[in-house]
Design a protein around this motif. Structure first.
Motif, PDB file in Angstrom:
ATOM      1  N   GLY A  18       0.831  -1.202   0.017  1.00  0.00           N
ATOM      2  CA  GLY A  18       0.172  -0.060   0.010  1.00  0.00           C
ATOM      3  C   GLY A  18       0.711   1.218   0.148  1.00  0.00           C
ATOM      4  N   GLY A  19       2.123   1.250   0.192  1.00  0.00           N
ATOM      5  CA  GLY A  19       3.127   2.405   0.284  1.00  0.00           C
ATOM      6  C   GLY A  19       3.931   2.206   1.435  1.00  0.00           C
ATOM      7  N   MET A  20       5.075   2.299   1.351  1.00  0.00           N
ATOM      8  CA  MET A  20       6.285   1.956   2.583  1.00  0.00           C
ATOM      9  C   MET A  20       6.738   3.459   2.976  1.00  0.00           C
ATOM     10  N   GLY A  21       6.343   4.597   2.483  1.00  0.00           N
ATOM     11  CA  GLY A  21       6.828   5.762   2.863  1.00  0.00           C
ATOM     12  C   GLY A  21       6.783   6.853   1.547  1.00  0.00           C
ATOM     13  N   THR A  22       6.951   7.979   1.845  1.00  0.00           N
ATOM     14  CA  THR A  22       6.603   9.299   0.971  1.00  0.00           C
ATOM     15  C   THR A  22       7.610  10.494   1.324  1.00  0.00           C
ATOM     16  N   PHE A  23       7.929  11.375   0.328  1.00  0.00           N
ATOM     17  CA  PHE A  23       8.416  12.356   0.619  1.00  0.00           C
ATOM     18  C   PHE A  23       7.675  13.515  -0.336  1.00  0.00           C
ATOM     19  N   SER A  24       7.819  14.725   0.375  1.00  0.00           N
ATOM     20  CA  SER A  24       7.254  16.034  -0.400  1.00  0.00           C
ATOM     21  C   SER A  24       8.200  17.115  -0.064  1.00  0.00           C
ATOM     22  N   PRO A  25       8.162  18.259  -1.129  1.00  0.00           N
ATOM     23  CA  PRO A  25       7.766  17.962  -2.424  1.00  0.00           C
ATOM     24  C   PRO A  25       8.637  17.072  -3.168  1.00  0.00           C
ATOM     25  N   SER A  26       8.393  16.584  -4.506  1.00  0.00           N
ATOM     26  CA  SER A  26       9.257  15.746  -5.203  1.00  0.00           C
ATOM     27  C   SER A  26      10.060  16.867  -5.996  1.00  0.00           C
ATOM     28  N   PRO A  27      11.509  16.732  -5.898  1.00  0.00           N
ATOM     29  CA  PRO A  27      12.413  17.714  -6.842  1.00  0.00           C
ATOM     30  C   PRO A  27      12.198  17.618  -8.362  1.00  0.00           C
ATOM     31  N   HIS A  43      -1.077   6.844  13.209  1.00  0.00           N
ATOM     32  CA  HIS A  43      -1.104   5.389  13.261  1.00  0.00           C
ATOM     33  C   HIS A  43      -2.002   4.961  12.077  1.00  0.00           C
ATOM     34  N   ALA A  44      -1.780   3.627  11.649  1.00  0.00           N
ATOM     35  CA  ALA A  44      -2.278   2.994  10.492  1.00  0.00           C
ATOM     36  C   ALA A  44      -3.201   1.833  11.191  1.00  0.00           C
ATOM     37  N   GLY A  45      -2.068   0.912  11.310  1.00  0.00           N
ATOM     38  CA  GLY A  45      -2.663  -0.431  11.973  1.00  0.00           C
ATOM     39  C   GLY A  45      -2.457  -0.598  13.524  1.00  0.00           C
ATOM     40  N   THR A  46      -3.136   0.063  14.218  1.00  0.00           N
ATOM     41  CA  THR A  46      -2.850  -0.242  15.790  1.00  0.00           C
ATOM     42  C   THR A  46      -4.358  -0.450  16.518  1.00  0.00           C
ATOM     43  N   LYS A  47      -4.402  -1.041  17.704  1.00  0.00           N
ATOM     44  CA  LYS A  47      -5.337  -0.885  18.527  1.00  0.00           C
ATOM     45  C   LYS A  47      -5.174  -0.916  19.764  1.00  0.00           C
ATOM     46  N   MET A  48      -6.113  -0.517  20.935  1.00  0.00           N
ATOM     47  CA  MET A  48      -5.979  -0.638  22.242  1.00  0.00           C
ATOM     48  C   MET A  48      -6.043  -2.081  22.501  1.00  0.00           C
ATOM     49  N   SER A  49      -5.445  -2.532  23.509  1.00  0.00           N
ATOM     50  CA  SER A  49      -5.626  -3.778  24.044  1.00  0.00           C
ATOM     51  C   SER A  49      -5.194  -3.936  25.531  1.00  0.00           C
ATOM     52  N   ASP A  50      -6.027  -4.060  26.549  1.00  0.00           N
ATOM     53  CA  ASP A  50      -5.779  -4.093  27.868  1.00  0.00           C
ATOM     54  C   ASP A  50      -4.928  -2.940  28.461  1.00  0.00           C
ATOM     55  N   GLY A  51      -5.135  -1.672  27.801  1.00  0.00           N
ATOM     56  CA  GLY A  51      -4.799  -0.530  28.137  1.00  0.00           C
ATOM     57  C   GLY A  51      -3.470  -0.214  27.359  1.00  0.00           C
ATOM     58  N   ASN A  52      -2.917  -1.087  26.473  1.00  0.00           N
ATOM     59  CA  ASN A  52      -1.857  -0.868  25.662  1.00  0.00           C
ATOM     60  C   ASN A  52      -2.235  -0.401  24.286  1.00  0.00           C
ATOM     61  N   ILE A  53      -1.281   0.173  23.632  1.00  0.00           N
ATOM     62  CA  ILE A  53      -1.667   0.042  22.079  1.00  0.00           C
ATOM     63  C   ILE A  53      -0.578  -1.062  21.260  1.00  0.00           C
ATOM     64  N   VAL A  54      -1.212  -1.876  20.651  1.00  0.00           N
ATOM     65  CA  VAL A  54      -0.601  -2.876  19.992  1.00  0.00           C
ATOM     66  C   VAL A  54      -0.999  -2.800  18.561  1.00  0.00           C
ATOM     67  N   THR A  55       0.135  -3.617  17.691  1.00  0.00           N
ATOM     68  CA  THR A  55       0.227  -3.543  16.566  1.00  0.00           C
ATOM     69  C   THR A  55      -1.263  -4.392  16.061  1.00  0.00           C
ATOM     70  N   ASN A  56      -1.694  -3.867  14.872  1.00  0.00           N
ATOM     71  CA  ASN A  56      -3.042  -4.475  14.438  1.00  0.00           C
ATOM     72  C   ASN A  56      -3.027  -4.511  12.814  1.00  0.00           C
ATOM     73  N   GLY A  57      -2.069  -4.481  11.940  1.00  0.00           N
ATOM     74  CA  GLY A  57      -2.116  -4.655  10.665  1.00  0.00           C
ATOM     75  C   GLY A  57      -0.673  -4.463  10.223  1.00  0.00           C
ATOM     76  N   GLY A  58      -0.628  -4.650   8.825  1.00  0.00           N
ATOM     77  CA  GLY A  58       0.711  -4.601   8.233  1.00  0.00           C
ATOM     78  C   GLY A  58       1.394  -3.552   8.103  1.00  0.00           C
ATOM     79  N   ARG A  59       0.661  -2.167   7.834  1.00  0.00           N
ATOM     80  CA  ARG A  59       1.432  -1.028   7.898  1.00  0.00           C
ATOM     81  C   ARG A  59       0.960  -0.598   9.435  1.00  0.00           C
ATOM     82  N   VAL A  60       1.925  -0.479  10.415  1.00  0.00           N
ATOM     83  CA  VAL A  60       1.417  -0.082  11.677  1.00  0.00           C
ATOM     84  C   VAL A  60       1.349   1.558  11.954  1.00  0.00           C
ATOM     85  N   LEU A  61       2.456   2.179  11.735  1.00  0.00           N
ATOM     86  CA  LEU A  61       2.615   3.602  11.955  1.00  0.00           C
ATOM     87  C   LEU A  61       3.254   4.154  10.718  1.00  0.00           C
ATOM     88  N   GLY A  62       2.979   5.503  10.765  1.00  0.00           N
ATOM     89  CA  GLY A  62       3.760   6.424   9.600  1.00  0.00           C
ATOM     90  C   GLY A  62       4.517   7.525  10.395  1.00  0.00           C
TER      91      GLY A  62
END
Ligand code: AMP
Ligand code: GLY
Length: 424
Positions: free
Chosen positions: A227-236, A365-384
């Motif tokens: 789905g996209g692993m990273g970006t930059f802006s602007p494009s030179p 956050h992309a794929g995260t969720k709360m679980s027992d008061g902690n933020i846990v990974t919940n997807g392929g892409r987790v954070l940007g």
């Protein structure tokens, strides 16, 4: 104003962050949202495809304005559902979202209105596609399933054998489901890719600053499409000359073409461009903000985003002076090892507090969720992880520094996001 954002990924976290800064918003909701979005919006666990429940939630909470993030509900007609309930909504209606929902439609539109794109043919049956490959095709060649396929419905085939196999998997085996009822076969192009997002009110179009995505999973553009692993802006590489060409030959022409077809487009048109030796050409249109392009574009926008959204809905975009900071931004996606194939979820994530009270660093956050008061990974892409800086080099160094602040098991990222800027 009370505002609802529909969606729950990194793009929607960036949209919610921008909306939460608007002076005009006193209450922000997001459905379904995610663990990070809940720090700027009240989240409601409603599927983006459950239009009835989304509209009911908006009515029950006296929502004044809705913003829709993802492609599936747009193509399915969620904007029509909100509008039928009398709620102003940012995004194209179903008739206009076909610009992304059908690649065959978008190719025919470009041909009819003389918008530069790759040569192509559309096919609604596999025999004709096979006949074409056997008689007329040049290789490499590109096969595209007509409909939405999570960004995976494009196959680049180096040989006739691969292409015949591709037709079979798209049209006969239905690897991408009904998205493969029709397909496009098009000329293979080479060049640099640039993403340009734009605001449209049906008549006027205003482009945002340019960006570049990194779609492959591994360094050096190796590995599978993601789905996209990273970006930059602007494009030179998106020079003033390229911009002038696209303003004259692509952007306004697309908005006017949609209006002429009785499919007036309000919302974001995302132009996926390839800068070929013969000039810029359109690779694809999307009918929404890009993910993770939004995570580098919106942090650089100066306007109150609600003013812009409202102007798009009201048809007054010509009155808006769209402005971006004269800086740069880089976003590095932290993924789960194994993405885009199989990966494990549920690992606790630590280090978020390092981002507190910094206005040049963002942890979307992309794929995260709360679980027992902690933020846990919940997807392929987790954070940007986004950082802004005076220029691309500084932004990149800061973004990579900030990736170290976050820890979770199986954390994976590309180490060459923005490397292309060294060649600019
Ligand atoms: P799309 O979803 O249409 O943007 O295609 C996904 C990716 O496939 C693009 O970002 C390009 O890297 C590649 N691609 C699509 N169409 C072509 C083409 N005609 N020639 C070369 N590469 C292409
Ligand atoms: N980053 C590409 C997309 O949003 O489709």
């Amino acid at each position: 104003m009370k505002v609802l954002v529909v969606g729950g990924g990194g793009r929607e976290h960036a949209i919610c962050t921008a909306v939460s800064k608007s002076k005009r918003v006193d209450k922000l909701f997001c459905a379904p949202g995610n663990a990070g979005i809940s720090s700027v919006a009240e989240c409601a666990p409603i599927s983006v495809m459950d239009f009835e429940a989304q509209v009911k939630f908006a009515k029950d909470n006296a929502i004044d304005f809705v913003i829709v993030g993802p492609d599936d509900p747009l193509v399915g007609g969620i904007v029509d559902a909100f509008e039928a309930a009398g709620i102003p909504t940012f995004g194209p209606n179903k008739a206009a979202a076909i610009l992304e929902g059908s690649k065959a439609f978008s190719k025919d539109l470009m041909k009819k209105y003389d918008i530069p794109t790759a040569q192509y043919e559309n096919f609604d049956n596999s025999d004709a596609a096979i006949e074409y490959l056997n008689t007329k095709a040049k290789f490499p060649i590109v096969l595209k399933a007509d409909g939405l396929a999570l960004g995976k419905g494009v196959l680049i085939c180096n040989t006739k054998e691969e292409a015949l196999e591709g037709v079979k998997s798209i049209m006969l085996d239905k690897q991408f489901g009904s998205a493969g009822n029709m397909m496009v076969i098009e000329e293979f192009m080479t060049g640099r890719e640039v993403s340009v997002l734009s605001f449209c009110d049906g008549k006027t179009i205003k482009t945002m600053t340019s960006a570049q995505d990194h779609k492959r999973a591994m360094d050096g553009d190796q590995g599978l499409n993601t789905g996209g692993m990273g970006t930059f802006s602007p494009s030179p590489f998106y020079t003033k000359e390229v911009d002038e060409f696209c303003q004259a030959n692509i952007y306004q022409k697309t908005v006017d073409a949609m209006a002429s077809e009785g499919r007036t487009f309000k919302g974001v048109i995302f132009f996926g461009l390839m800068l070929t030796a013969d000039g810029p050409k359109v690779l694809e249109f999307n009918a929404r903000f890009g993910d993770p392009e939004t995570q580098v574009v919106l942090p650089r926008m100066k306007n109150d985003i609600m003013d812009v959204f409202e102007a798009c809905v009201n048809g007054t975009l010509d009155k808006i002076d769209l402005q971006f900071e004269d800086n740069a931004a880089v976003c590095v996606v932290l993924a789960s090892k194994g993405y885009p194939l199989s990966y494990e979820k549920g690992y606790p994530i630590t280090g978020f507090e390092a981002f507190d009270n910094k206005d040049d660093y963002f942890c979307f956050h992309a794929g995260t969720k709360m679980s027992d008061g902690n933020i846990v990974t919940n997807g392929g892409r987790v954070l940007g992880i986004t950082a802004t800086g005076a220029d691309l080099k500084e932004a990149r160094a800061k973004a990579y520094e900030a990736t170290k602040w976050i820890s979770f098991d199986n954390k994976y990222m590309r180490n060459d996001i923005g490397k292309a800027i060294d060649e600019a």
